[in-house]
Design an enzyme around this catalytic site. Sequence first.
Site, PDB file in Angstrom:
ATOM      1  N   ARG B  50      50.217  61.566 -31.596  1.00 29.51           N
ATOM      2  CA  ARG B  50      50.265  62.663 -30.632  1.00 29.51           C
ATOM      3  C   ARG B  50      51.735  62.957 -30.419  1.00 29.51           C
ATOM      4  NH1 ARG B  50      45.880  60.957 -25.980  1.00 29.51           N
ATOM      5  NH2 ARG B  50      44.257  60.336 -27.467  1.00 29.51           N
ATOM      6  N   ASP B  52      54.341  65.183 -27.635  1.00 36.70           N
ATOM      7  CA  ASP B  52      54.348  65.914 -26.363  1.00 36.70           C
ATOM      8  C   ASP B  52      54.741  67.371 -26.567  1.00 36.70           C
ATOM      9  OD1 ASP B  52      53.652  63.727 -24.903  1.00 36.70           O
ATOM     10  OD2 ASP B  52      55.715  63.174 -24.404  1.00 36.70           O
ATOM     11  N   TYR B 110      61.901  58.060 -35.075  1.00 39.99           N
ATOM     12  CA  TYR B 110      62.229  59.211 -34.236  1.00 39.99           C
ATOM     13  C   TYR B 110      63.736  59.371 -34.175  1.00 39.99           C
ATOM     14  CZ  TYR B 110      57.571  59.808 -32.130  1.00 39.99           C
ATOM     15  OH  TYR B 110      56.248  60.070 -31.902  1.00 39.99           O
ATOM     16  N   ARG B 197      61.864  58.685 -25.277  1.00 38.03           N
ATOM     17  CA  ARG B 197      62.536  59.473 -24.243  1.00 38.03           C
ATOM     18  C   ARG B 197      63.045  58.581 -23.116  1.00 38.03           C
ATOM     19  NH1 ARG B 197      58.158  63.960 -23.068  1.00 38.03           N
ATOM     20  NH2 ARG B 197      59.614  64.421 -21.369  1.00 38.03           N
TER      21      ARG B 197
END
Lengths: 244, 244
Positions: B50, B52, B110, B197
Amino acid sequence: MRNLLLTISFDGSAYHGWQVQENAVTVQQTLQDAWEKVCRSRDNVIGCSRTDAGVHANMYCCNFRTENEISCDKLIHALNANLPDDIAVSDCREVPYEFHARYDCKSKEYIYKIWNKPEKNPFLYKYSLHYKYPLDEKFLDSQAKQFIGKYDYSAFCAAGSSVEDMVRNVTDAEVTRDGDIVIFRVRADGFLYNMVRIMTGTLIEISAGKIMPDTIKEIIVSVDRSRAGATARPEGLFLNKIFY
Amino acid sequence: MRNLLLTISFDGSAYHGWQVQENAVTVQQTLQDAWEKVCRSRDNVIGCSRTDAGVHANMYCCNFRTENEISCDKLIHALNANLPDDIAVSDCREVPYEFHARYDCKSKEYIYKIWNKPEKNPFLYKYSLHYKYPLDEKFLDSQAKQFIGKYDYSAFCAAGSSVEDMVRNVTDAEVTRDGDIVIFRVRADGFLYNMVRIMTGTLIEISAGKIMPDTIKEIIVSVDRSRAGATARPEGLFLNKIFY
Protein backbone atom coordinates in the site's frame (compact mmCIF):
# COMPACT_ATOMS: atom_id res chain seq x y z
CA MET A 1 9.11 56.12 -5.08
CA ARG A 2 11.21 52.95 -5.25
CA ASN A 3 11.65 50.64 -8.20
CA LEU A 4 12.16 47.02 -7.11
CA LEU A 5 13.53 44.26 -9.32
CA LEU A 6 12.25 40.83 -8.32
CA THR A 7 13.73 37.52 -9.45
CA ILE A 8 11.27 34.66 -9.35
CA SER A 9 10.93 31.09 -10.62
CA PHE A 10 7.75 29.19 -11.34
CA ASP A 11 6.29 25.89 -12.42
CA GLY A 12 3.99 27.07 -15.21
CA SER A 13 1.82 23.93 -15.28
CA ALA A 14 -1.12 25.55 -13.52
CA TYR A 15 -0.92 28.95 -15.25
CA HIS A 16 -2.05 30.49 -18.50
CA GLY A 17 1.33 32.11 -18.93
CA TRP A 18 2.66 35.31 -17.36
CA GLN A 19 0.36 38.01 -18.61
CA VAL A 20 -2.90 38.98 -16.89
CA GLN A 21 -5.96 37.92 -18.86
CA GLU A 22 -9.64 37.65 -18.11
CA ASN A 23 -11.02 34.34 -16.87
CA ALA A 24 -7.63 32.66 -16.53
CA VAL A 25 -5.11 32.30 -13.72
CA THR A 26 -1.75 33.78 -14.69
CA VAL A 27 1.58 34.20 -12.92
CA GLN A 28 1.36 38.00 -13.10
CA GLN A 29 -2.11 38.02 -11.53
CA THR A 30 -1.03 35.62 -8.79
CA LEU A 31 2.07 37.69 -8.02
CA GLN A 32 0.10 40.96 -7.99
CA ASP A 33 -2.44 39.42 -5.61
CA ALA A 34 0.34 38.36 -3.22
CA TRP A 35 1.93 41.80 -3.54
CA GLU A 36 -1.39 43.48 -2.70
CA LYS A 37 -1.79 41.31 0.40
CA VAL A 38 1.74 42.07 1.59
CA CYS A 39 2.00 45.75 0.64
CA ARG A 40 -1.68 46.76 0.85
CA SER A 41 -1.18 48.62 -2.42
CA ARG A 42 -2.00 47.63 -5.99
CA ASP A 43 1.28 48.47 -7.76
CA ASN A 44 1.87 47.81 -11.40
CA VAL A 45 4.37 45.08 -12.30
CA ILE A 46 6.45 44.93 -15.49
CA GLY A 47 7.54 41.44 -16.58
CA CYS A 48 10.66 40.66 -18.63
CA SER A 49 8.71 38.54 -21.08
CA ARG A 50 5.35 37.00 -21.84
CA THR A 51 5.41 33.26 -21.44
CA ASP A 52 2.89 30.80 -22.86
CA ALA A 53 0.56 28.58 -20.86
CA GLY A 54 2.46 25.61 -19.42
CA VAL A 55 5.91 27.18 -19.92
CA HIS A 56 8.17 27.26 -16.85
CA ALA A 57 10.79 29.69 -15.55
CA ASN A 58 13.97 28.81 -13.68
CA MET A 59 14.55 32.56 -13.66
CA TYR A 60 12.11 35.33 -14.44
CA CYS A 61 12.51 39.04 -13.65
CA CYS A 62 9.95 41.75 -13.09
CA ASN A 63 9.90 45.21 -11.53
CA PHE A 64 7.42 46.99 -9.28
CA ARG A 65 7.37 50.77 -8.90
CA THR A 66 6.02 51.35 -5.43
CA GLU A 67 5.62 53.84 -2.59
CA ASN A 68 5.93 50.92 -0.23
CA GLU A 69 8.87 50.97 2.20
CA ILE A 70 9.07 47.34 3.31
CA SER A 71 12.71 46.14 3.15
CA CYS A 72 13.73 43.83 0.30
CA ASP A 73 14.49 40.92 2.66
CA LYS A 74 11.10 41.20 4.31
CA LEU A 75 9.37 41.42 0.93
CA ILE A 76 11.02 38.19 -0.26
CA HIS A 77 9.89 36.41 2.88
CA ALA A 78 6.35 37.84 2.94
CA LEU A 79 5.74 37.31 -0.79
CA ASN A 80 6.90 33.69 -0.60
CA ALA A 81 4.58 33.13 2.35
CA ASN A 82 1.66 34.56 0.36
CA LEU A 83 2.41 32.89 -2.98
CA PRO A 84 1.39 29.34 -3.87
CA ASP A 85 4.11 26.65 -3.76
CA ASP A 86 4.66 26.77 -7.53
CA ILE A 87 5.94 30.38 -7.56
CA ALA A 88 9.05 31.36 -5.59
CA VAL A 89 10.75 34.73 -5.09
CA SER A 90 14.52 34.35 -4.83
CA ASP A 91 15.74 37.95 -4.97
CA CYS A 92 14.56 41.53 -4.56
CA ARG A 93 16.71 44.63 -5.05
CA GLU A 94 16.27 48.35 -5.59
CA VAL A 95 17.06 49.58 -9.10
CA PRO A 96 17.01 53.07 -10.68
CA TYR A 97 13.54 54.49 -11.25
CA GLU A 98 13.93 54.25 -15.06
CA PHE A 99 14.80 50.54 -15.03
CA HIS A 100 12.33 48.46 -17.07
CA ALA A 101 12.38 44.65 -16.80
CA ARG A 102 11.51 44.16 -20.47
CA TYR A 103 13.17 47.07 -22.30
CA ASP A 104 16.44 46.85 -20.35
CA CYS A 105 16.83 43.10 -20.88
CA LYS A 106 20.05 42.53 -22.87
CA SER A 107 19.45 38.87 -23.60
CA LYS A 108 17.55 35.79 -22.50
CA GLU A 109 18.35 32.11 -22.36
CA TYR A 110 15.79 29.36 -22.79
CA ILE A 111 16.19 25.61 -22.39
CA TYR A 112 13.94 22.97 -23.89
CA LYS A 113 13.93 19.49 -22.30
CA ILE A 114 13.20 16.29 -24.20
CA TRP A 115 12.63 12.99 -22.39
CA ASN A 116 14.32 10.67 -24.89
CA LYS A 117 13.38 7.10 -24.04
CA PRO A 118 10.74 4.72 -25.38
CA GLU A 119 9.14 4.49 -21.89
CA LYS A 120 7.01 7.27 -20.44
CA ASN A 121 8.37 9.13 -17.43
CA PRO A 122 5.48 9.83 -15.05
CA PHE A 123 7.52 12.53 -13.27
CA LEU A 124 8.51 14.51 -16.36
CA TYR A 125 5.40 14.76 -18.52
CA LYS A 126 4.78 18.32 -17.33
CA TYR A 127 8.44 19.28 -17.69
CA SER A 128 9.52 17.82 -21.02
CA LEU A 129 8.53 16.64 -24.45
CA HIS A 130 8.48 12.83 -24.70
CA TYR A 131 10.32 11.73 -27.85
CA LYS A 132 10.65 7.96 -28.15
CA TYR A 133 13.16 7.58 -30.98
CA PRO A 134 16.91 7.95 -30.41
CA LEU A 135 18.26 11.48 -30.68
CA ASP A 136 21.93 11.99 -31.52
CA GLU A 137 22.85 15.00 -29.40
CA LYS A 138 26.17 15.59 -31.17
CA PHE A 139 24.53 15.70 -34.57
CA LEU A 140 21.71 17.91 -33.24
CA ASP A 141 24.26 20.21 -31.63
CA SER A 142 25.89 20.71 -35.04
CA GLN A 143 22.46 21.57 -36.45
CA ALA A 144 21.54 23.90 -33.55
CA LYS A 145 24.77 25.85 -34.10
CA GLN A 146 23.30 26.97 -37.45
CA PHE A 147 20.81 29.13 -35.54
CA ILE A 148 23.66 31.37 -34.36
CA GLY A 149 23.68 34.79 -36.04
CA LYS A 150 21.61 37.91 -36.59
CA TYR A 151 18.70 37.16 -38.93
CA ASP A 152 15.11 37.92 -39.74
CA TYR A 153 13.57 34.99 -37.85
CA SER A 154 10.08 35.19 -39.46
CA ALA A 155 10.28 31.52 -40.44
CA PHE A 156 10.44 30.69 -36.71
CA CYS A 157 7.58 32.91 -35.56
CA ALA A 158 4.01 31.75 -34.99
CA ALA A 159 1.27 33.40 -37.03
CA GLY A 160 -0.59 36.17 -35.27
CA SER A 161 2.44 37.96 -33.86
CA SER A 162 2.06 41.75 -33.90
CA VAL A 163 5.82 42.38 -33.78
CA GLU A 164 7.16 44.30 -36.80
CA ASP A 165 10.90 43.88 -36.45
CA MET A 166 11.59 40.16 -36.82
CA VAL A 167 15.38 40.44 -36.61
CA ARG A 168 16.89 38.66 -33.63
CA ASN A 169 20.52 38.01 -32.73
CA VAL A 170 21.03 34.41 -31.57
CA THR A 171 24.36 34.33 -29.75
CA ASP A 172 24.45 30.80 -28.44
CA ALA A 173 22.76 27.48 -29.25
CA GLU A 174 23.63 23.97 -28.19
CA VAL A 175 22.22 20.50 -27.69
CA THR A 176 23.50 18.35 -24.85
CA ARG A 177 22.44 15.15 -23.11
CA ASP A 178 22.02 14.50 -19.40
CA GLY A 179 21.21 10.79 -19.13
CA ASP A 180 17.89 10.26 -20.88
CA ILE A 181 17.16 13.97 -21.13
CA VAL A 182 18.24 15.90 -24.22
CA ILE A 183 18.48 19.65 -23.67
CA PHE A 184 18.36 22.38 -26.30
CA ARG A 185 19.75 25.66 -24.91
CA VAL A 186 19.54 28.92 -26.84
CA ARG A 187 20.41 32.53 -26.02
CA ALA A 188 19.42 35.64 -27.98
CA ASP A 189 18.80 39.34 -27.53
CA GLY A 190 15.11 38.54 -27.83
CA PHE A 191 12.73 35.88 -29.09
CA LEU A 192 9.72 35.92 -31.37
CA TYR A 193 6.39 34.30 -30.50
CA ASN A 194 6.93 30.50 -30.17
CA MET A 195 10.45 30.85 -31.59
CA VAL A 196 12.19 28.36 -29.28
CA ARG A 197 9.39 25.84 -29.62
CA ILE A 198 9.57 26.05 -33.44
CA MET A 199 13.39 25.75 -33.30
CA THR A 200 12.98 22.61 -31.17
CA GLY A 201 10.35 21.18 -33.51
CA THR A 202 12.71 21.80 -36.42
CA LEU A 203 15.59 19.99 -34.71
CA ILE A 204 13.31 17.02 -34.03
CA GLU A 205 12.12 16.91 -37.63
CA ILE A 206 15.73 17.01 -38.82
CA SER A 207 16.42 14.04 -36.54
CA ALA A 208 13.36 12.24 -37.92
CA GLY A 209 14.45 12.89 -41.52
CA LYS A 210 11.42 15.07 -42.31
CA ILE A 211 13.64 18.14 -42.74
CA MET A 212 17.01 17.81 -44.49
CA PRO A 213 20.13 18.27 -42.35
CA ASP A 214 22.13 21.48 -42.75
CA THR A 215 19.16 23.46 -44.06
CA ILE A 216 18.51 25.68 -41.04
CA LYS A 217 20.20 28.73 -42.62
CA GLU A 218 18.13 28.17 -45.78
CA ILE A 219 14.94 27.96 -43.75
CA ILE A 220 15.84 31.17 -41.92
CA VAL A 221 16.51 33.14 -45.10
CA SER A 222 13.35 31.76 -46.74
CA VAL A 223 11.35 33.69 -44.08
CA ASP A 224 8.75 30.98 -44.72
CA ARG A 225 7.11 29.56 -41.57
CA SER A 226 5.94 26.48 -43.47
CA ARG A 227 9.52 25.34 -44.06
CA ALA A 228 10.37 25.13 -40.33
CA GLY A 229 9.19 22.30 -38.07
CA ALA A 230 6.05 22.03 -35.98
CA THR A 231 5.79 23.98 -32.71
CA ALA A 232 6.95 21.70 -29.88
CA ARG A 233 4.61 21.49 -26.87
CA PRO A 234 5.04 24.21 -24.20
CA GLU A 235 5.70 21.86 -21.27
CA GLY A 236 9.35 21.28 -22.20
CA LEU A 237 10.22 24.98 -22.30
CA PHE A 238 11.95 26.84 -19.47
CA LEU A 239 12.98 30.49 -19.42
CA ASN A 240 16.39 29.85 -17.86
CA LYS A 241 18.33 33.10 -17.50
CA ILE A 242 17.75 36.83 -17.92
CA PHE A 243 20.69 39.14 -18.60
CA TYR A 244 20.61 42.91 -17.87
CA MET B 1 -4.43 -19.00 -16.69
CA ARG B 2 -1.38 -16.73 -16.80
CA ASN B 3 0.07 -14.76 -13.93
CA LEU B 4 1.67 -11.51 -15.13
CA LEU B 5 4.07 -9.40 -13.10
CA LEU B 6 3.93 -5.72 -14.04
CA THR B 7 6.52 -3.11 -13.10
CA ILE B 8 5.16 0.41 -13.02
CA SER B 9 6.15 3.86 -11.79
CA PHE B 10 3.89 6.70 -10.81
CA ASP B 11 3.71 10.28 -9.66
CA GLY B 12 1.44 9.90 -6.64
CA SER B 13 0.45 13.58 -6.42
CA ALA B 14 -3.01 13.08 -7.87
CA TYR B 15 -3.80 9.78 -6.12
CA HIS B 16 -5.08 8.67 -2.76
CA GLY B 17 -2.41 5.99 -2.61
CA TRP B 18 -2.39 2.56 -4.24
CA GLN B 19 -5.33 0.77 -2.73
CA VAL B 20 -8.87 0.96 -4.12
CA GLN B 21 -11.19 2.97 -1.90
CA GLU B 22 -14.62 4.46 -2.30
CA ASN B 23 -14.93 8.08 -3.46
CA ALA B 24 -11.21 8.52 -4.15
CA VAL B 25 -9.00 8.05 -7.18
CA THR B 26 -6.26 5.50 -6.50
CA VAL B 27 -3.45 4.03 -8.57
CA GLN B 28 -4.90 0.53 -8.32
CA GLN B 29 -8.30 1.69 -9.55
CA THR B 30 -6.75 3.62 -12.42
CA LEU B 31 -4.60 0.64 -13.43
CA GLN B 32 -7.55 -1.76 -13.22
CA ASP B 33 -9.64 0.57 -15.38
CA ALA B 34 -6.90 0.68 -18.03
CA TRP B 35 -6.53 -3.11 -17.81
CA GLU B 36 -10.27 -3.58 -18.32
CA LYS B 37 -10.22 -1.35 -21.40
CA VAL B 38 -7.26 -3.24 -22.90
CA CYS B 39 -8.15 -6.81 -21.91
CA ARG B 40 -11.95 -6.51 -21.75
CA SER B 41 -11.82 -8.49 -18.52
CA ARG B 42 -11.91 -7.30 -14.91
CA ASP B 43 -8.96 -9.24 -13.45
CA ASN B 44 -7.86 -8.85 -9.88
CA VAL B 45 -4.52 -7.14 -9.27
CA ILE B 46 -2.23 -7.73 -6.29
CA GLY B 47 0.07 -4.84 -5.37
CA CYS B 48 3.45 -5.18 -3.64
CA SER B 49 2.55 -2.56 -1.06
CA ARG B 50 0.00 0.00 0.00
CA THR B 51 1.26 3.50 -0.47
CA ASP B 52 -0.16 6.64 1.15
CA ALA B 53 -1.78 9.54 -0.66
CA GLY B 54 0.88 11.72 -2.31
CA VAL B 55 3.62 9.06 -2.12
CA HIS B 56 5.43 8.29 -5.39
CA ALA B 57 6.96 5.14 -6.89
CA ASN B 58 10.06 4.94 -9.06
CA MET B 59 9.34 1.20 -9.06
CA TYR B 60 6.19 -0.59 -8.03
CA CYS B 61 5.26 -4.20 -8.78
CA CYS B 62 1.91 -5.90 -9.06
CA ASN B 63 0.56 -9.09 -10.55
CA PHE B 64 -2.57 -9.91 -12.51
CA ARG B 65 -3.93 -13.46 -12.82
CA THR B 66 -5.70 -13.51 -16.15
CA GLU B 67 -7.19 -15.69 -18.89
CA ASN B 68 -6.13 -13.01 -21.34
CA GLU B 69 -3.63 -13.99 -24.03
CA ILE B 70 -2.30 -10.62 -25.22
CA SER B 71 1.52 -10.70 -25.40
CA CYS B 72 3.51 -8.92 -22.70
CA ASP B 73 4.98 -6.39 -25.16
CA LYS B 74 1.54 -5.49 -26.49
CA LEU B 75 0.17 -5.18 -22.97
CA ILE B 76 2.91 -2.70 -21.99
CA HIS B 77 2.15 -0.60 -25.04
CA ALA B 78 -1.65 -0.75 -24.73
CA LEU B 79 -1.70 -0.12 -20.99
CA ASN B 80 0.58 2.91 -21.34
CA ALA B 81 -1.69 4.27 -24.07
CA ASN B 82 -4.71 3.88 -21.80
CA LEU B 83 -3.14 5.12 -18.58
CA PRO B 84 -2.83 8.80 -17.65
CA ASP B 85 0.61 10.42 -18.05
CA ASP B 86 1.43 10.07 -14.35
CA ILE B 87 1.43 6.24 -14.39
CA ALA B 88 3.85 4.30 -16.61
CA VAL B 89 4.25 0.57 -17.21
CA SER B 90 7.90 -0.32 -17.83
CA ASP B 91 7.85 -4.12 -17.74
CA CYS B 92 5.50 -7.10 -17.99
CA ARG B 93 6.54 -10.74 -17.65
CA GLU B 94 4.92 -14.10 -16.99
CA VAL B 95 5.58 -15.58 -13.54
CA PRO B 96 4.53 -18.87 -11.91
CA TYR B 97 0.84 -19.07 -11.00
CA GLU B 98 1.64 -19.03 -7.25
CA PHE B 99 3.70 -15.82 -7.42
CA HIS B 100 2.24 -13.06 -5.21
CA ALA B 101 3.54 -9.49 -5.54
CA ARG B 102 3.24 -8.78 -1.82
CA TYR B 103 4.00 -12.11 -0.11
CA ASP B 104 6.94 -12.96 -2.35
CA CYS B 105 8.63 -9.59 -1.94
CA LYS B 106 12.02 -10.17 -0.25
CA SER B 107 12.75 -6.52 0.48
CA LYS B 108 11.90 -2.96 -0.49
CA GLU B 109 13.86 0.22 -0.78
CA TYR B 110 12.43 3.68 -0.15
CA ILE B 111 14.03 7.06 -0.65
CA TYR B 112 12.94 10.29 1.00
CA LYS B 113 13.95 13.59 -0.63
CA ILE B 114 14.52 16.82 1.27
CA TRP B 115 14.94 20.15 -0.53
CA ASN B 116 17.54 21.73 1.74
CA LYS B 117 17.76 25.43 0.93
CA PRO B 118 16.19 28.53 2.49
CA GLU B 119 14.45 29.34 -0.82
CA LYS B 120 11.39 27.46 -2.04
CA ASN B 121 11.75 25.29 -5.12
CA PRO B 122 8.59 25.63 -7.22
CA PHE B 123 9.43 22.43 -9.13
CA LEU B 124 9.98 20.18 -6.11
CA TYR B 125 7.18 20.95 -3.69
CA LYS B 126 5.29 17.84 -4.74
CA TYR B 127 8.44 15.70 -4.71
CA SER B 128 10.26 16.66 -1.53
CA LEU B 129 10.05 18.06 1.96
CA HIS B 130 11.31 21.64 2.14
CA TYR B 131 13.69 22.02 5.09
CA LYS B 132 15.30 25.47 5.29
CA TYR B 133 18.03 24.95 7.86
CA PRO B 134 21.37 23.33 6.96
CA LEU B 135 21.48 19.55 7.14
CA ASP B 136 24.84 17.85 7.66
CA GLU B 137 24.49 14.74 5.52
CA LYS B 138 27.57 13.03 6.97
CA PHE B 139 26.32 13.44 10.52
CA LEU B 140 22.82 12.31 9.49
CA ASP B 141 24.28 9.31 7.69
CA SER B 142 25.97 8.25 10.95
CA GLN B 143 22.57 8.58 12.68
CA ALA B 144 20.68 6.73 9.93
CA LYS B 145 23.10 3.79 10.21
CA GLN B 146 21.66 3.20 13.70
CA PHE B 147 18.41 2.02 12.07
CA ILE B 148 20.21 -1.02 10.66
CA GLY B 149 19.27 -4.27 12.41
CA LYS B 150 16.31 -6.52 13.21
CA TYR B 151 14.07 -4.88 15.81
CA ASP B 152 10.52 -4.40 16.96
CA TYR B 153 9.89 -1.10 15.17
CA SER B 154 6.70 -0.15 17.09
CA ALA B 155 8.19 3.24 17.98
CA PHE B 156 8.28 4.00 14.24
CA CYS B 157 4.75 2.90 13.41
CA ALA B 158 1.74 5.19 13.16
CA ALA B 159 -1.18 4.50 15.48
CA GLY B 160 -4.04 2.56 13.94
CA SER B 161 -1.93 -0.11 12.29
CA SER B 162 -3.54 -3.55 12.43
CA VAL B 163 -0.24 -5.40 11.96
CA GLU B 164 0.65 -7.70 14.84
CA ASP B 165 4.28 -8.55 14.18
CA MET B 166 6.19 -5.27 14.41
CA VAL B 167 9.65 -6.81 13.86
CA ARG B 168 11.38 -5.60 10.71
CA ASN B 169 14.90 -6.20 9.46
CA VAL B 170 16.47 -2.98 8.20
CA THR B 171 19.46 -4.00 6.07
CA ASP B 172 20.60 -0.67 4.68
CA ALA B 173 20.20 2.99 5.60
CA GLU B 174 22.11 6.03 4.40
CA VAL B 175 21.88 9.79 3.98
CA THR B 176 23.56 11.42 0.99
CA ARG B 177 23.46 14.82 -0.69
CA ASP B 178 22.94 15.63 -4.37
CA GLY B 179 23.39 19.41 -4.63
CA ASP B 180 20.62 20.98 -2.57
CA ILE B 181 18.72 17.72 -2.20
CA VAL B 182 19.38 15.50 0.81
CA ILE B 183 18.30 11.90 0.30
CA PHE B 184 17.52 9.32 2.98
CA ARG B 185 17.58 5.80 1.53
CA VAL B 186 16.48 2.77 3.52
CA ARG B 187 16.00 -0.89 2.69
CA ALA B 188 14.21 -3.52 4.79
CA ASP B 189 12.35 -6.82 4.48
CA GLY B 190 9.19 -4.81 5.09
CA PHE B 191 7.97 -1.52 6.52
CA LEU B 192 5.33 -0.60 9.08
CA TYR B 193 2.68 2.06 8.51
CA ASN B 194 4.43 5.46 8.05
CA MET B 195 7.76 3.93 9.14
CA VAL B 196 10.02 5.72 6.63
CA ARG B 197 8.26 9.04 7.19
CA ILE B 198 8.72 8.72 10.98
CA MET B 199 12.38 7.72 10.47
CA THR B 200 12.86 10.85 8.33
CA GLY B 201 11.10 13.05 10.88
CA THR B 202 13.37 11.62 13.58
CA LEU B 203 16.52 12.38 11.57
CA ILE B 204 15.31 15.95 11.06
CA GLU B 205 14.57 16.41 14.76
CA ILE B 206 18.03 15.08 15.59
CA SER B 207 19.46 17.69 13.22
CA ALA B 208 17.31 20.39 14.85
CA GLY B 209 18.47 19.36 18.34
CA LYS B 210 14.97 18.31 19.43
CA ILE B 211 16.06 14.68 19.73
CA MET B 212 19.50 13.83 21.15
CA PRO B 213 22.05 12.38 18.72
CA ASP B 214 22.88 8.68 18.99
CA THR B 215 19.58 7.79 20.61
CA ILE B 216 17.94 5.97 17.72
CA LYS B 217 18.64 2.51 19.16
CA GLU B 218 17.18 3.70 22.50
CA ILE B 219 14.08 4.99 20.79
CA ILE B 220 13.68 1.70 18.93
CA VAL B 221 13.94 -0.44 22.07
CA SER B 222 11.59 1.89 23.97
CA VAL B 223 8.82 0.78 21.54
CA ASP B 224 7.35 4.21 22.37
CA ARG B 225 5.99 6.14 19.36
CA SER B 226 6.11 9.41 21.31
CA ARG B 227 9.91 9.27 21.55
CA ALA B 228 10.42 9.23 17.76
CA GLY B 229 10.07 12.32 15.55
CA ALA B 230 7.00 13.64 13.77
CA THR B 231 5.78 11.96 10.58
CA ALA B 232 7.38 13.74 7.60
CA ARG B 233 4.99 14.76 4.81
CA PRO B 234 4.21 12.10 2.17
CA GLU B 235 5.35 14.15 -0.86
CA GLY B 236 9.05 13.44 -0.26
CA LEU B 237 8.64 9.67 -0.21
CA PHE B 238 9.37 7.38 -3.15
CA LEU B 239 9.10 3.60 -3.24
CA ASN B 240 12.37 3.07 -5.10
CA LYS B 241 13.07 -0.64 -5.60
CA ILE B 242 11.32 -3.95 -5.05
CA PHE B 243 13.36 -7.11 -4.62
CA TYR B 244 11.97 -10.62 -5.27
